[in-house]
Design a protein around this motif. Structure first.
Motif, mmCIF file in Angstrom:
data_model
loop_
_atom_site.group_PDB
_atom_site.id
_atom_site.type_symbol
_atom_site.label_atom_id
_atom_site.label_comp_id
_atom_site.label_asym_id
_atom_site.label_seq_id
_atom_site.Cartn_x
_atom_site.Cartn_y
_atom_site.Cartn_z
ATOM 1 N N SER A 30 0.824 -1.196 0.000
ATOM 2 C CA SER A 30 0.000 0.000 0.000
ATOM 3 C C SER A 30 0.862 1.252 0.000
ATOM 4 O O SER A 30 0.550 2.233 -0.658
ATOM 5 C CB SER A 30 -0.932 -0.002 1.213
ATOM 6 O OG SER A 30 -0.180 -0.050 2.409
ATOM 7 N N ARG A 34 0.674 3.608 -3.326
ATOM 8 C CA ARG A 34 -0.093 4.810 -3.076
ATOM 9 C C ARG A 34 0.766 5.863 -2.424
ATOM 10 O O ARG A 34 1.551 5.602 -1.524
ATOM 11 C CB ARG A 34 -1.306 4.482 -2.205
ATOM 12 C CG ARG A 34 -2.237 3.505 -2.895
ATOM 13 C CD ARG A 34 -3.208 2.862 -1.955
ATOM 14 N NE ARG A 34 -4.174 3.830 -1.450
ATOM 15 C CZ ARG A 34 -5.154 3.513 -0.607
ATOM 16 N NH1 ARG A 34 -5.275 2.277 -0.196
ATOM 17 N NH2 ARG A 34 -5.997 4.434 -0.191
ATOM 18 N N GLU A 159 -7.137 -3.825 -0.593
ATOM 19 C CA GLU A 159 -6.217 -2.720 -0.876
ATOM 20 C C GLU A 159 -6.900 -1.371 -0.707
ATOM 21 O O GLU A 159 -6.306 -0.414 -0.198
ATOM 22 C CB GLU A 159 -5.684 -2.856 -2.306
ATOM 23 C CG GLU A 159 -4.810 -1.696 -2.786
ATOM 24 C CD GLU A 159 -3.434 -1.668 -2.142
ATOM 25 O OE1 GLU A 159 -2.741 -0.644 -2.289
ATOM 26 O OE2 GLU A 159 -3.050 -2.668 -1.504
ATOM 27 N N TRP A 160 -8.159 -1.290 -1.097
ATOM 28 C CA TRP A 160 -8.864 0.003 -1.076
ATOM 29 C C TRP A 160 -9.842 0.128 0.075
ATOM 30 O O TRP A 160 -10.566 1.124 0.167
ATOM 31 C CB TRP A 160 -9.561 0.220 -2.412
ATOM 32 C CG TRP A 160 -8.564 0.303 -3.529
ATOM 33 C CD1 TRP A 160 -8.287 -0.657 -4.461
ATOM 34 C CD2 TRP A 160 -7.662 1.377 -3.777
ATOM 35 N NE1 TRP A 160 -7.267 -0.235 -5.278
ATOM 36 C CE2 TRP A 160 -6.863 1.006 -4.881
ATOM 37 C CE3 TRP A 160 -7.449 2.614 -3.186
ATOM 38 C CZ2 TRP A 160 -5.869 1.834 -5.398
ATOM 39 C CZ3 TRP A 160 -6.459 3.445 -3.689
ATOM 40 C CH2 TRP A 160 -5.683 3.050 -4.783
ATOM 41 N N GLY A 248 -11.831 5.053 -2.390
ATOM 42 C CA GLY A 248 -12.054 3.619 -2.477
ATOM 43 C C GLY A 248 -12.706 3.203 -3.779
ATOM 44 O O GLY A 248 -12.294 2.226 -4.413
ATOM 45 N N GLY A 251 -10.251 3.638 -6.618
ATOM 46 C CA GLY A 251 -9.265 2.564 -6.604
ATOM 47 C C GLY A 251 -9.809 1.266 -7.166
ATOM 48 O O GLY A 251 -9.116 0.566 -7.913
ATOM 49 N N ALA A 284 -7.156 8.562 -6.645
ATOM 50 C CA ALA A 284 -6.891 7.540 -5.625
ATOM 51 C C ALA A 284 -5.492 7.639 -5.023
ATOM 52 O O ALA A 284 -5.105 6.787 -4.219
ATOM 53 C CB ALA A 284 -7.097 6.144 -6.221
#
Length: 447
Positions: A30, A34, A159-160, A248, A251, A284
């Motif tokens: 993550s 990100r 992940e999101w 979210g 993503g 995102a």
């Protein structure tokens, strides 16, 4: 809304750091994918998902230089998003500063889709789930699952930080008369049997209208576009309706587009898919689009290692019906996407009998299984009998078959939607018919 010029360069590019200042590549997924420069809007200066590629820019600005001095060429997805970073930033920046809906915008949304349940196809994939989640957020409805999710979809949800939607059976138990919008499909053969066709009020899809397309007694909302992913359609509609998806939702849509377009390298990829990936990366807060894609595809392949032959053959399988003067019947076509096709092909002796068994069980005239390497973008077709061999030779006359007549090298053909089914359809319409003397299959079972 025409796609902005993707080649217009951005004036803002981070300076390439010295080797000593380059961050270690051992951080968590993550944190790697990100960015940390995320403002209240959910995005910062992420260069359409290419910030990490720019940070590691080599001397020629086409490579990435790592801590150990190794130079690696930028991937295609990194090149694509960087070419569209300015347009992506402008599109994301033009959206409302709040995620909540502006009331007047609702006037331009289809009334039929408000409060609808958005559900994808059986043997559901990431585009089905991500697109349903995005559509539910866009049209103030509810997302539902047509079947169990796969490992790639589970990765994206985790992940999101997005909750797994309920099953369509659970939703309909609470509200049997709920309005239904089909996403990522429009064929009744791919529709969950719990759905009453009379309650279908819409279709959002990116596939061709072929056999068993749903028939309705009244007009319904239809949005079908020849793009690489259904989630691209939802993303584009967010923008055209001037609505901001949450981080979210953005993503999930991003991961879905990467999945269906094979990291923007598949033959169905369009300019809109590339632009939406860059724009969603901004929203995102994705800095390293390549790392996100690689982690996602690893999750997809991880599941395959533990699947039985039955699971591989019946997993991503779709059925297509034909009725011509020379052939009437159903053709099944399964696709196994993996980062290591050799592992799957090594199980050929286990897979061929399962293909024949599945063919008989579902009363199919022909059943193909294509093994697709999503990294090297190459395909291999498994042939379980004379009917499959005959049809494959007509549909793909330039492709080589092995000596045992059990596999065909499809070369760079990797898409069922664009590369496989259109050619099979042409072969059938041109007069293909099943061999009169079919004999036995390659695994000593009647074909």
């Amino acid at each position: 809304m025409a796609p902005p010029n993707p080649e217009e360069p951005s004036a803002k590019r981070p300076a390439s750091p010295s080797a000593g200042s380059r961050a270690s590549h051992n951080s968590s997924p993550s944190k790697r994918a990100r960015g940390s420069s995320v403002g209240s809007l959910g995005y910062g200066d992420h260069h359409g998902g290419g910030a990490e590629a720019l940070r590691l820019a080599g001397p020629d600005n086409k490579t990435k230089q790592y801590d150990d001095g190794v130079l690696r060429k930028r991937t295609q997805v990194e090149t694509d998003v960087l070419a569209r970073e300015k347009a992506a930033h402008e599109l994301a920046d033009a959206l409302p500063k709040e995620i909540s809906t502006i009331p007047t915008i609702d006037l331009f949304l289809p009334e039929a889709l408000k409060d609808a349940v958005f559900v994808g196809h059986l043997v559901t994939d990431l585009d089905s789930v991500g697109g349903a989640i995005g559509a539910a957020a866009l049209y103030n409805g509810k997302a539902a699952l047509a079947s169990d999710i796969n490992s790639e979809t589970a990765f994206a949800l985790e992940e999101w930080g997005v909750a797994k939607p309920p099953t369509i059976e659970e939703v309909l138990k609470e509200n049997p008369d709920a309005k239904i919008c089909l996403v990522d499909h429009q064929q009744t053969s791919q529709m969950n049997p719990a759905i009453n066709p009379d309650n279908v009020v819409g279709v959002i899809d990116h596939h061709a209208l072929q056999s068993k397309t749903i028939v309705t007694d009244r007009p319904i909302y239809i949005d079908i576009r020849p793009w690489g992913s259904m989630s691209t359609i939802i993303s584009h509609t967010f923008l055209t309706h001037h609505k901001r998806p949450s981080v979210g939702v953005a993503g999930m849509l991003l991961c879905a587009i990467l999945s269906d377009t094979l990291n923007l390298q598949g033959p169905t990829t369009t300019e809109w898919d590339r632009l939406m990936v860059a724009t969603l990366s901004e929203i995102a807060a994705v800095d390293d689009i390549q790392f996100l894609a690689s982690q996602q595809f690893k999750a997809k392949s991880k599941e395959l290692a533990g699947l039985s032959a039955h699971g591989l053959v019946n997993g991503d399988q779709k059925c297509f019906s034909f009725a011509t003067e020379t052939f009437t019947g159903d053709v099944g076509f399964a696709v196994v996407e993996t980062t290591d096709d050799a592992v799957i092909i090594d199980r050929l002796d286990e897979l061929l009998p399962e293909i024949v068994a599945c063919k008989k069980e579902k009363n199919l005239s022909v059943l193909f299984v294509a093994v697709v390497n999503i990294v090297e973008l190459k395909g291999t077709l498994l042939l379980c009998g004379p009917s499959e061999l005959s049809m494959a030779k007509v549909a793909f006359p330039d492709c080589k078959v092995n000596d045992a007549n059990t596999m065909m090298d499809l070369g760079s053909r990797v898409s069922r939607k664009k590369d496989y089914i259109p050619e099979i359809t042409k072969a059938v319409k041109a007069g293909w018919k099943r061999p009169v003397k079919r004999g036995v299959s390659v695994v000593d079972m009647e074909a």
